[in-house]
Write an enzyme that holds these catalytic residues in place. Sequence first.
Site, short mmCIF file in Angstrom:
data_model
loop_
_atom_site.label_atom_id
_atom_site.label_comp_id
_atom_site.label_asym_id
_atom_site.label_seq_id
_atom_site.Cartn_x
_atom_site.Cartn_y
_atom_site.Cartn_z
N ASP A 134 94.25 70.41 101.46
CA ASP A 134 94.72 68.85 101.26
C ASP A 134 93.87 67.95 102.16
O ASP A 134 93.82 67.93 103.50
CB ASP A 134 96.31 68.94 101.71
CG ASP A 134 97.05 67.84 101.32
OD1 ASP A 134 96.62 66.64 101.48
OD2 ASP A 134 98.20 67.98 101.00
N THR A 205 84.77 75.08 89.28
CA THR A 205 86.11 75.08 88.48
C THR A 205 86.10 74.11 87.53
O THR A 205 85.28 73.07 87.47
CB THR A 205 87.47 75.00 89.38
OG1 THR A 205 87.10 73.44 90.16
CG2 THR A 205 87.25 75.77 90.62
N LYS A 206 86.81 74.11 86.67
CA LYS A 206 87.17 73.02 85.47
C LYS A 206 87.30 71.60 86.10
O LYS A 206 86.80 70.66 85.72
CB LYS A 206 88.21 73.39 84.54
CG LYS A 206 88.16 74.55 83.84
CD LYS A 206 89.34 75.11 82.92
CE LYS A 206 89.12 76.25 82.30
NZ LYS A 206 90.30 76.63 81.72
N GLU A 208 86.33 70.61 89.15
CA GLU A 208 85.05 70.28 89.96
C GLU A 208 83.91 69.72 88.95
O GLU A 208 83.25 68.87 89.06
CB GLU A 208 84.76 71.30 90.79
CG GLU A 208 83.22 70.95 91.57
CD GLU A 208 82.84 71.87 92.53
OE1 GLU A 208 81.78 71.96 93.22
OE2 GLU A 208 83.56 73.17 92.69
#
EC number: 2.1.1.33
Length: 226
Positions: A134, A205-206, A208
């Site tokens: 976060d 990742t998708k 990214e």
Amino acid sequence: MVEHSPHRPIRSFVLRQGRLSNAQRRAHETLMPKYGIPYSGNLLDLAAIFSRSAPKFLEIGFGMGETTALIAHAHPQNDYLAAEVHTPGVGSLLKQVEELGLTNIRVIQHDAVDVLQHALPPECLDGVHIFFPDPWPKARHHKRRLIQAEFVDLLCNRLKPGGYIHVATDWEDYAEQILKVLSGEPHLTNTAVGYAPRPEYRPLTKFEQRGRRLGHEVWDVIFRKK
């Protein structure tokens, strides 16, 4: 390095309400007994948990589990303890673990800081992955960011010599803070000059991939314990 007081307000997460799909709920209910590790505050015997002696890695805050599952699938020679507090993400990862037939992931649904402080012995980990923590983007909230000197000291205590900490973020000012904090830890050395190239073991990742198409950058910071 000293043990850290449990009264210090370090936390690896902020609790948010998230929608739990039926598939995630089913996976959580049926697969946690198989792949889950209950948190008790007692020290874990990782070799016994995974029934073998192999390199051990801690995944902190794995989100929906896509990256963790892909890494574990690609590296069956390693074992991965995955810590996450949010039930939708835990259910999602458990579903992937079952679908891929993974035997080298165990999930602990608890704050990773407590796990590090109370459940993991010194020098038990070969690496720690913290991908896209976060960012707490508002300046007044920066003190809530996970990567602070005290937390990094705790990570170092749990790492074996030669073990590494790998943090990735898509917030530039957080990347700068991460690089500064890890550079300030005397037990660590940078594996690169500044930021590291994305290692092959961290898949895109998708999310990214979509960000890269839009011109968004990701910064990888990888330090190794001396």
